[in-house]
Design an enzyme around this catalytic site. Structure first.
Site, PDB file in Angstrom:
ATOM      1  N   ALA A   4       0.781  -1.237   0.000  1.00  0.00           N
ATOM      2  CA  ALA A   4       0.000   0.000   0.000  1.00  0.00           C
ATOM      3  C   ALA A   4       0.812   1.286   0.000  1.00  0.00           C
ATOM      4  CB  ALA A   4      -0.930   0.008   1.216  1.00  0.00           C
ATOM      5  N   ASP A  55      -1.664  -3.730  -5.561  1.00  0.00           N
ATOM      6  CA  ASP A  55      -0.896  -2.735  -6.317  1.00  0.00           C
ATOM      7  C   ASP A  55       0.556  -3.206  -6.265  1.00  0.00           C
ATOM      8  OD1 ASP A  55      -0.105  -0.471  -7.649  1.00  0.00           O
ATOM      9  OD2 ASP A  55      -0.223   0.828  -5.892  1.00  0.00           O
ATOM     10  N   CYS A 104       2.213  -0.577 -12.677  1.00  0.00           N
ATOM     11  CA  CYS A 104       2.528   0.624 -13.457  1.00  0.00           C
ATOM     12  C   CYS A 104       3.566   0.265 -14.522  1.00  0.00           C
ATOM     13  CB  CYS A 104       3.039   1.717 -12.521  1.00  0.00           C
ATOM     14  SG  CYS A 104       3.114   3.341 -13.302  1.00  0.00           S
TER      15      CYS A 104
END
Length: 242
Positions: free
Chosen positions: A71, A138, A191
């Protein structure tokens, strides 16, 4: 608050601000967030619009229980906390203590309640086994999608880095899918755009889940097309009884 009011405030301060493509987004190219009163006062958060799309893909609502794995530094975590509101719960897991502290600082500045846990996101002793309405992974990745802002990334990452990163990503998703309650949502974001970190990892999960998950969406955002970081997002829902 009201986005148009914020745009007008930033323009009045000499910032080239305009609405973004998401309802909560304001584009302010070239602005220094450290010099903006809205940021200092917790009324705005610097974040790429691709990261905002990850939060939108989570579709978290008031009262939801959310788990955010990997996170740090907390931009998506705090956005999720704002979505679930006081009746909801956000648990943020971060391996690195200094990044975990960044989450806590961000939540305090924004007046949001986030439970921060430090440790390995695949460790049941850290995460627990409770069902969550939304689980966000993520994941650590090559970060090639940040190249427009951090051009040095192309020299810091090599093709040889991919197998180890993909192994971590698969392990995180394998653990995460078991933490989603029936009817809940699992979101995977990286990403980057390498096939080994995006579609191949998503394909692995769908095989490993054995029918417990239903694919909802896969998206790839591109700097040249979308004006954002390069971001891959995959979304699944946990099947009832799965």
């Amino acid at each position: 608050g009201d986005r148009d009011v914020l745009v007008a405030e930033l323009q009045g301060a000499g910032v080239e601000a305009r609405p973004g493509t998401l309802p909560q987004a304001v584009r302010a190219p070239g602005a220094d967030p450290r010099r903006l009163a809205a940021v200092a006062e917790g009324r705005a958060v610097p974040q790429d619009e691709a990261s905002m799309r990850v939060v939108a893909a989570c579709a978290a609502g008031p009262g939801d229980r959310v788990l955010d794995l990997c996170a740090g530094p907390g931009g998506k975590t705090t956005a999720l906390a704002a979505e679930v509101g006081p009746a909801g719960e956000v648990v943020a897991v971060e391996l690195h203590p200094h990044r975990a502290r960044m989450i806590a600082v961000a939540a305090e500045r924004l007046g949001l309640d986030v439970e921060v846990r430090v440790g390995d996101a695949t460790d049941p002793a850290v995460v627990g086994d409770d069902g969550f309405d939304v689980v966000l992974v993520d994941a650590p990745c090559t970060g090639l999608g940040t190249g427009r802002r951090r051009p040095e990334v192309r020299w810091r990452k090599q093709p040889a880095d991919l197998p180890a990163l993909a192994a971590v990503q698969r392990r995180l998703l394998d653990r995460a899918q078991a933490l989603v309650r029936p009817g809940g949502r699992l979101v995977y974001a990286v990403c980057t755009w390498t096939a080994e970190e995006t579609d191949r990892v998503a394909d692995h999960l769908e095989v490993a889940a054995g029918g417990r998950l239903r694919g909802v969406a896969r998206e790839q955002w591109w700097p040249d097309r979308d004006g954002t970081d390069g971001m891959f997002i995959a979304v699944w829902e946990r099947c009832a009884g799965g």
